[in-house]
Motif scaffolding. Structure first.
Motif, PDB file in Angstrom:
ATOM      1  N   VAL A  51       0.869  -1.176   0.000  1.00  0.00           N
ATOM      2  CA  VAL A  51       0.000   0.000   0.000  1.00  0.00           C
ATOM      3  C   VAL A  51       0.906   1.227   0.000  1.00  0.00           C
ATOM      4  O   VAL A  51       1.786   1.346   0.856  1.00  0.00           O
ATOM      5  N   ASN A  53       0.944   5.509  -0.226  1.00  0.00           N
ATOM      6  CA  ASN A  53       0.198   6.771  -0.198  1.00  0.00           C
ATOM      7  C   ASN A  53       0.573   7.595  -1.420  1.00  0.00           C
ATOM      8  O   ASN A  53       1.757   7.789  -1.712  1.00  0.00           O
ATOM      9  N   LEU A 113      -4.664   5.951  -2.304  1.00  0.00           N
ATOM     10  CA  LEU A 113      -3.811   4.795  -2.050  1.00  0.00           C
ATOM     11  C   LEU A 113      -3.569   4.046  -3.353  1.00  0.00           C
ATOM     12  O   LEU A 113      -4.501   3.843  -4.138  1.00  0.00           O
ATOM     13  N   ALA A 132      -8.320   7.419  -0.494  1.00  0.00           N
ATOM     14  CA  ALA A 132      -7.828   6.855   0.768  1.00  0.00           C
ATOM     15  C   ALA A 132      -8.866   7.004   1.876  1.00  0.00           C
ATOM     16  O   ALA A 132      -8.597   7.536   2.939  1.00  0.00           O
TER      17      ALA A 132
END
Length: 156
Positions: A51, A53, A113, A132
């Motif tokens: 994952v 950002n 994400l 996200a």
């Protein structure tokens, strides 16, 4: 002076009206558009590998850009008299349009994400970017829904 304040107030009200009238689209994994309703989606299961950002660039709305151009031209036309007012209107229109585009991208940019999933069927790897609004973590079991031109990840 009073006349100029009235013009600036009118400009501010017009800008607020244009901004509030814009539709806000979502890139959430939990929100479906009207076009996605009542469509079959392929469901696959898998495991989150990573994952990351990222930031999702904001959308541009041509109506707001035109509004910024018009408002900039109106404000610029108050500079000088005669040909100076015309030049001010042109410069104001260009600056207003550019400022409106820049503000839209900046204000509409939101956290997202990039979710990499290894599917159970054959081990195929997918990377999906979505808003996200739901937390995901490495190793988490998820389902991947694909259909109607979109793919989304949701927790099991």
């Amino acid at each position: 002076m009073k006349h100029r304040l009235l013009q600036l107030g009118s400009i501010a009200l017009l800008a607020a009206g244009l901004a509030s009238g814009c539709a806000n689209t979502s890139d959430s994994g939990q929100i479906y558009s009207k076009e996605q309703m009542r469509q079959a989606h392929v469901v696959e299961f898998g495991q989150v590998i990573s994952v990351k950002n990222v930031l999702m660039e904001g959308n541009r709305n041509e109506l707001l850009t035109m509004g910024g151009t018009a408002l900039g031209g109106l404000a610029g036309s108050n500079v000088g008299k005669g040909s100076g007012a015309v030049a001010g209107a042109i410069v104001g229109a260009i600056a207003g349009g550019l400022a409106a585009q820049s503000a839209q991208q900046t204000l509409n940019t939101k956290p997202a994400l990039e979710i990499t999933v290894k599917l159970d069927n054959g081990g195929k790897m997918l990377s999906i970017v979505q808003e996200a609004d739901v937390p995901f973590s490495q190793g988490q079991r998820v389902r991947v829904l694909s259909g109607g031109g979109t793919t989304r990840v949701s927790p099991l």
